[in-house]
Design an enzyme around this catalytic site. Structure first.
Site, PDB file in Angstrom:
ATOM      1  N   GLU A  34       0.843  -1.195   0.000  1.00 19.76           N
ATOM      2  CA  GLU A  34       0.000   0.000   0.000  1.00 19.76           C
ATOM      3  C   GLU A  34       0.881   1.248   0.000  1.00 19.76           C
ATOM      4  OE1 GLU A  34      -3.210   1.132  -0.289  1.00 19.76           O
ATOM      5  OE2 GLU A  34      -2.304   3.103   0.107  1.00 19.76           O
ATOM      6  N   ARG A 108     -17.399   3.236   4.956  1.00 20.42           N
ATOM      7  CA  ARG A 108     -16.268   2.577   4.281  1.00 20.42           C
ATOM      8  C   ARG A 108     -15.195   2.166   5.279  1.00 20.42           C
ATOM      9  NH1 ARG A 108     -11.205   3.623   2.535  1.00 20.42           N
ATOM     10  NH2 ARG A 108     -10.501   2.646   0.597  1.00 20.42           N
ATOM     11  N   TYR A 222     -28.508   8.361   3.690  1.00 17.21           N
ATOM     12  CA  TYR A 222     -28.871   7.124   4.387  1.00 17.21           C
ATOM     13  C   TYR A 222     -28.150   7.065   5.727  1.00 17.21           C
ATOM     14  CZ  TYR A 222     -24.675   5.584   1.754  1.00 17.21           C
ATOM     15  OH  TYR A 222     -23.425   5.484   1.177  1.00 17.21           O
ATOM     16  N   ASP A 303     -11.150  -0.154  -9.145  1.00 20.02           N
ATOM     17  CA  ASP A 303     -11.112   1.105  -9.901  1.00 20.02           C
ATOM     18  C   ASP A 303      -9.956   1.136 -10.894  1.00 20.02           C
ATOM     19  OD1 ASP A 303     -13.340   2.083  -8.638  1.00 20.02           O
ATOM     20  OD2 ASP A 303     -12.381   3.847  -7.775  1.00 20.02           O
TER      21      ASP A 303
HETATM   22  C1  LIG Z   1     -19.159   9.983  -4.255  1.00 22.79           C
HETATM   23  C2  LIG Z   1     -18.901   8.524  -4.361  1.00 22.79           C
HETATM   24  C3  LIG Z   1     -19.807   7.633  -3.823  1.00 22.79           C
HETATM   25  C4  LIG Z   1     -19.581   6.256  -3.945  1.00 22.79           C
HETATM   26  N1  LIG Z   1     -20.502   5.413  -3.429  1.00 22.79           N
HETATM   27  C5  LIG Z   1     -20.353   4.074  -3.612  1.00 22.79           C
HETATM   28  C6  LIG Z   1     -21.315   3.170  -3.088  1.00 22.79           C
HETATM   29  O1  LIG Z   1     -22.286   3.569  -2.449  1.00 22.79           O
HETATM   30  N2  LIG Z   1     -21.134   1.842  -3.322  1.00 22.79           N
HETATM   31  C7  LIG Z   1     -20.058   1.349  -4.021  1.00 22.79           C
HETATM   32  O2  LIG Z   1     -19.956   0.129  -4.223  1.00 22.79           O
HETATM   33  N3  LIG Z   1     -19.100   2.211  -4.497  1.00 22.79           N
HETATM   34  C8  LIG Z   1     -19.223   3.536  -4.314  1.00 22.79           C
HETATM   35  N4  LIG Z   1     -18.271   4.384  -4.765  1.00 22.79           N
HETATM   36  C9  LIG Z   1     -17.081   3.853  -5.456  1.00 22.79           C
HETATM   37  C10 LIG Z   1     -16.053   3.282  -4.517  1.00 22.79           C
HETATM   38  O3  LIG Z   1     -15.715   4.187  -3.501  1.00 22.79           O
HETATM   39  C11 LIG Z   1     -14.785   2.893  -5.288  1.00 22.79           C
HETATM   40  O4  LIG Z   1     -15.126   2.335  -6.534  1.00 22.79           O
HETATM   41  C12 LIG Z   1     -13.989   1.864  -4.534  1.00 22.79           C
HETATM   42  O5  LIG Z   1     -13.635   2.377  -3.260  1.00 22.79           O
HETATM   43  C13 LIG Z   1     -12.725   1.475  -5.314  1.00 22.79           C
HETATM   44  O6  LIG Z   1     -11.947   0.597  -4.538  1.00 22.79           O
HETATM   45  P1  LIG Z   1     -10.503   0.165  -5.054  1.00 22.79           P
HETATM   46  O7  LIG Z   1      -9.935  -0.681  -3.968  1.00 22.79           O
HETATM   47  O8  LIG Z   1     -10.580  -0.388  -6.416  1.00 22.79           O
HETATM   48  O9  LIG Z   1      -9.690   1.528  -5.195  1.00 22.79           O
HETATM   49  P2  LIG Z   1      -9.242   2.592  -4.100  1.00 22.79           P
HETATM   50  O10 LIG Z   1     -10.210   2.675  -2.990  1.00 22.79           O
HETATM   51  O11 LIG Z   1      -8.913   3.829  -4.848  1.00 22.79           O
HETATM   52  O12 LIG Z   1      -7.915   1.943  -3.499  1.00 22.79           O
HETATM   53  C14 LIG Z   1      -6.695   1.964  -4.190  1.00 22.79           C
HETATM   54  C15 LIG Z   1      -5.580   1.851  -3.154  1.00 22.79           C
HETATM   55  O13 LIG Z   1      -4.353   1.747  -3.857  1.00 22.79           O
HETATM   56  C16 LIG Z   1      -3.398   2.583  -3.245  1.00 22.79           C
HETATM   57  N5  LIG Z   1      -2.388   2.897  -4.264  1.00 22.79           N
HETATM   58  C17 LIG Z   1      -2.486   3.762  -5.305  1.00 22.79           C
HETATM   59  N6  LIG Z   1      -1.385   3.726  -6.054  1.00 22.79           N
HETATM   60  C18 LIG Z   1      -0.572   2.809  -5.492  1.00 22.79           C
HETATM   61  C19 LIG Z   1       0.710   2.294  -5.829  1.00 22.79           C
HETATM   62  N7  LIG Z   1       1.390   2.753  -6.895  1.00 22.79           N
HETATM   63  N8  LIG Z   1       1.256   1.354  -5.031  1.00 22.79           N
HETATM   64  C20 LIG Z   1       0.594   0.864  -3.938  1.00 22.79           C
HETATM   65  N9  LIG Z   1      -0.629   1.330  -3.568  1.00 22.79           N
HETATM   66  C21 LIG Z   1      -1.205   2.264  -4.358  1.00 22.79           C
HETATM   67  C22 LIG Z   1      -4.191   3.778  -2.751  1.00 22.79           C
HETATM   68  O14 LIG Z   1      -3.501   4.477  -1.724  1.00 22.79           O
HETATM   69  C23 LIG Z   1      -5.464   3.072  -2.253  1.00 22.79           C
HETATM   70  O15 LIG Z   1      -5.341   2.652  -0.918  1.00 22.79           O
HETATM   71  C24 LIG Z   1     -18.438   5.771  -4.624  1.00 22.79           C
HETATM   72  C25 LIG Z   1     -17.505   6.672  -5.133  1.00 22.79           C
HETATM   73  C26 LIG Z   1     -17.725   8.041  -5.008  1.00 22.79           C
HETATM   74  C27 LIG Z   1     -16.717   8.988  -5.569  1.00 22.79           C
END
Ligand SMILES: Cc1cc2nc3c(=O)[nH]c(=O)nc-3n(C[C@H](O)[C@H](O)[C@H](O)COP(=O)(O)OP(=O)(O)OC[C@H]3O[C@@H](n4cnc5c(N)ncnc54)[C@H](O)[C@@H]3O)c2cc1C
Length: 401
Positions: A34, A108, A222, A303
């Protein structure tokens, strides 16, 4: 086990943490790297749709997650101008029967905590903070991963690398998808607030889950943490693109930026928005669906693979679906190329459908004038059962193997 596969996951967000659990259950050793200097609980509310809770159940995580979650009884949709109810879905009552798993809302940070506890208790999973992944090279024997800050960089050999590193993924930028593969700005901002329920306006239905539709904007609220907090998300059209380098969880917005945008909305919405004193601000991006997610030993997840607009509240849910599919693929075979191809085959088309549907849903939510009038009429005439049947493709997780 001498020949146990070793997976490195870049990124310990919801996607990376869930994938670590899924891969460990499939018999792999996992190192999570991370970038953040410390793993700190962050974020606001998340809706966990049945397609996500179904996978959490499959991974043995749901009971723990539900200890910190709430099941909304109803989702109400209201019109911004006069508060008229356009639709109401009995989500809490029907989700399990209709889609095979509950619908939930959770902070979250609480979801992250449940996943962190599970990872910490698993001897097959190692988690390192302050370990940004800089790049990788595939070799005949494995994948060499460069990580660490300037002056403390090192390389780690693994059998495979999962890029779960979010919207601006380093791993994705090195996958050879092409220079045109960049985040696409939506022209919208999400404003998020966590309002202590004891500061909510008198008469506010604190346990209600509600979606308000207004011209070029919408509002969702909510309850969280047993009703102690009200999560408010307001999405508006905006010309602010944010700062690429900023930590997305930390950009503040002022009440004076938010409240005037809702000054012509029904009193219930106005009072709720007006009561929130601290806001976080997010520029909203997605990406065009990628033509591929994998190399021989590298794959994207969450993402990093499919950032999407939050109009179906599916970003984390799709990351959880990815983790479930990745685990299933490695349950079937430990031949890396075959497992990653299986994973991509199960997930890429489905996630692209959700990215595109989320864009479309945004256009529907933000209609104004005669289009909004027609939309509202349609919602009222369809009724809850027909409207829910339109979500079957998204929420029904059963049979995705
Ligand atoms: C306003 C809003 C509301 C939302 N509501 C919902 C909801 O109700 N329900 C739902 O399912 N989703 C919702 N989402 C979407 C959701 O928050 C994200 O899609 C989800 O958190 C993505 O998770 P992830 O683990 O893929 O990415 P992230 O949460 O972005 O995690 C990526 C991680 O990688 C780390 N990182 C980055 N680059 C590197 C690197 N080079 N080396 C090592 N680590 C790195 C970062 O620090 C981070 O910890 C919402 C989003 C928004 C903006």
């Amino acid at each position: 086990m001498a020949d146990q596969l070793h997976a490195v996951i870049a990124g310990a967000g919801i996607g990376g943490l869930t994938a670590a659990v899924a891969l460990s259950r499939a018999g792999l050793r996992v190192t999570l790297l991370e970038r953040a200097r410390a793993i700190e609980a962050a974020g606001a509310g998340l809706q966990l749709a049945p397609n996500a809770t179904g996978v959490l159940a499959e991974l043995g995580l749901l009971d723990r997650v539900m200890q910190a979650a709430l099941t909304p009884e109803h989702l109400r949709i209201r019109r911004a101008s006069d508060g008229v109810e356009l639709a109401s879905f009995p989500l809490g009552v029907i989700a399990e029967a209709r889609w095979g798993a509950p619908s939930a809302v959770i902070h979250r940070a609480d979801l992250q905590q449940a996943l962190l506890e599970r990872c910490a208790a698993d001897p097959a999973i190692t988690l390192e903070a302050d370990a940004p992944v800089k790049g990788f090279a595939e070799t005949a024997k494995g994948v060499e991963i460069a990580c660490g800050r300037a002056g403390a960089s090192r390389s780690i050999m693994a059998d495979l690398l999962i890029g779960a590193d979010g919207l601006r993924s380093t791993i994705r930028s090195r996958l050879g998808i092409g220079a045109a593969d960049q985040p696409v700005w939506s022209g919208r901002t999400a404003w998020r607030a966590l309002l202590p329920a004891n500061q909510a306006p008198k008469g506010a239905l604190k346990l209600e889950t509600c979606l308000w539709l207004g011209p070029k904007s919408h509002l969702v609220h909510y309850p969280l943490r047993g009703g102690a907090l009200i999560n408010i998300v307001a999405i508006t059209e905006d010309d602010w693109r944010g700062d690429e380098a900023a930590d997305l969880w930390a950009i503040s917005g002022s009440p004076g930026d938010v409240a005037p945008r809702f000054s012509r909305w029904h009193r219930d919405a106005r009072l709720l928005v007006g009561a929130a004193k601290e806001w976080k601000r997010w520029p909203l991006f997605d990406r065009e669906p990628a033509a591929r997610w994998t190399l021989e030993r590298v794959a994207l997840l969450g993402d990093a693979a499919h950032p999407m607009l939050p109009f179906f509240a599916q970003g984390a849910a799709q990351a959880i679906e990815d983790a479930g599919a990745l685990g299933r693929a490695f349950q079937r075979t430990h031949e890396i190329r075959a497992a990653l191809a299986d994973y991509e085959g199960a997930r890429r088309r489905r996630a692209a459908d959700v990215v595109i549907a989320s864009r479309r849903q945004g256009a529907i939510y933000h209609m104004s004038g005669p289009m909004a009038f027609a939309r509202d009429l349609t919602m009222r005439s369809l009724g809850p059962h027909l409207m829910m049947s339109r979500l079957d493709w998204l929420y029904d997780h059963r049979g995705r193997s």
